[in-house]
Design an enzyme around this catalytic site. Structure first.
Site, short mmCIF file in Angstrom:
data_model
loop_
_atom_site.label_atom_id
_atom_site.label_comp_id
_atom_site.label_asym_id
_atom_site.label_seq_id
_atom_site.Cartn_x
_atom_site.Cartn_y
_atom_site.Cartn_z
N GLU A 240 0.91 -1.13 0.11
CA GLU A 240 -0.01 -0.08 -0.04
C GLU A 240 0.88 1.26 0.01
OE1 GLU A 240 -2.49 0.17 3.52
OE2 GLU A 240 -0.67 0.10 4.79
N CYS A 252 6.58 8.72 -6.81
CA CYS A 252 6.93 7.11 -6.98
C CYS A 252 6.21 6.74 -8.08
CB CYS A 252 6.45 6.27 -5.61
SG CYS A 252 4.63 6.62 -5.20
N ASP A 317 14.62 -2.69 3.30
CA ASP A 317 13.34 -3.07 2.85
C ASP A 317 12.87 -3.84 4.05
OD1 ASP A 317 10.97 -4.07 1.69
OD2 ASP A 317 11.88 -4.27 -0.36
N ARG A 319 9.87 -5.38 4.28
CA ARG A 319 8.67 -5.98 4.10
C ARG A 319 8.88 -7.49 4.32
NH1 ARG A 319 7.32 -3.37 -1.77
NH2 ARG A 319 9.71 -3.61 -1.80
#
Length: 385
Positions: A240, A252, A317, A319
């Site tokens: 998201e 972005c 990162d 994630r």
């Protein structure tokens, strides 16, 4: 989700949730381990009153450690930026810092936040220390991240039997189980609701919501058409992005990627216009919206995307891919054709048991505001444009 995890973790999960909420409101939590304990505050939330209370926290009014005073826990990258350790952290992930007795809450917040005025660390008298159990320090940073705060905490060590003199037992967490809890939680999704939602260019669409066991933000599966579980399904993993997806930010390419994925899947000939967009609640590569805005400020000062994350104290990162893999399994899919330019997404899904049979390029034109961002994705993150 593993039934043993379900049986053993309900109480632990509730304690974690309470601790995260307490950190976000600026309160103190207790952390315990095998023979050690401590009180922690999120560094970005500290105020003079809570800091003074922490400084006084011991049975006799004096800290347990021999040098006295609270400790500031920072990531190695943030400590290096402050000149407290060499770049790279000398092989350490965290820095434990001794704070001078006269330091105030505002200075502590500045030490934690690279978007504020950079403090003169030597003048403040902040030095490295090595007198906190590593498990305590790691747990404090992990919880700050989970609370979507900067990865920095203030802590004081206490004897375990003294902890509840200062922190209510409902906010005391055994940190030795935190890592296992977080790993299990990443795949602990339950399907909680769905509806048919016609989309522009993809009218035959159903949105299915999956909620993690901690009651956190839902992940969404946007199922377009009627994908066949017997065939590799065309999918897009999309983290998201409030600014890009909703507001149309030009910094972005997220909005283009999301809408482009829906259009590509709707035109998917091998799958008769079928596929799935997994919309993952992992804003800003997992650092959260507020920290993403902080990263934008650092980028405006000259940092690239990766450097900004490191300056904030996060990894490049943050994630994880277990939620995406779990959603696919619950939907009946184990093999995918992945719309991506990011090789990490391919390996991440593979490591979680989902077979990636094909990478489908997913490229869109740049604009004057995101050209450098895309260059950074290619040069520093290995994206394949």
């Amino acid at each position: 989700m593993n039934s043993d995890f379900q049986a053993r973790s309900a109480t632990y999960r509730a304690t974690v949730e309470r601790c995260l909420a307490e950190l976000r409101r600026g309160g103190a939590i207790g952390l315990t381990g095998r023979g050690f304990a401590g009180i922690a505050l999120a560094a970005e939330m500290v105020e003079e009153a809570s800091f003074a209370n922490l400084q006084s926290a011991s049975p006799d009014g004096a800290p347990l450690d021999s040098n006295g005073g609270p400790r500031l826990i920072l990531t190695a990258s943030r400590a290096a930026d402050l000149g407290l350790m060499p770049p790279g952290g000398a092989g350490r992930a965290l820095a434990i810092c001794k704070l001078p007795a006269a330091i105030g809450a505002e200075a502590v917040r500045q030490l934690a936040d690279p978007t504020t005025e950079t403090p003169d660390t030597p003048a403040l008298g902040v030095t490295l220390a090595d007198d906190l159990p590593l498990k305590l320090a790691e747990a404090a940073i992990d919880l700050a991240k989970a609370a979507r705060l900067l990865p920095a905490a203030i802590m004081i060590a206490l004897a375990p039997d003294a902890l509840t003199n200062w922190v209510d037992e409902t906010f005391v967490l055994d940190c030795t189980g935190l890592a296992a809890h977080q790993r299990a939680l990443a795949g602990s999704l339950k399907r909680v609701g769905s509806a048919r939602v016609p989309l522009h260019g993809a009218e035959n669409t159903e949105i299915i919501a999956f909620r993690p066991a901690d009651g956190g933000k839902e992940h969404l599966a946007i199922v377009i058409g009627n994908p066949d579980p017997a065939q590799p399904v065309l999918i897009r993993l999309h983290s998201e992005c409030f600014t890009g997806d909703l507001l149309g930010s030009l910094r972005c390419d997220c909005g283009d990627q999301l809408r482009g994925a829906i259009e590509t899947i709707a035109r998917n000939k091998p799958g008769a216009g079928s596929g799935i967009v997994l919309y993952l609640a992992q804003e800003g590569r997992g650092i959260g919206l507020i920290n993403k805005l902080r990263a934008y400020n650092l980028q405006d000062e000259g940092a690239d995307t990766l450097e900004a994350n490191l300056q904030l104290g996060f990894g490049a990162d943050e994630r994880v891919y277990q939620p995406a893999a779990e959603m696919l399994r619950q939907l009946g899919f184990t093999a995918v054709r992945l719309l991506t330019n990011n090789p990490e997404k391919m390996s991440g899904l593979e490591q979680c048991g989902i077979r990636v049979v094909e990478r489908v390029p997913h490229i869109f034109p740049s604009n004057e505001h995101n050209t450098q961002y895309l260059v950074t994705k290619a040069r520093r993150f290995g994206h394949m444009f």
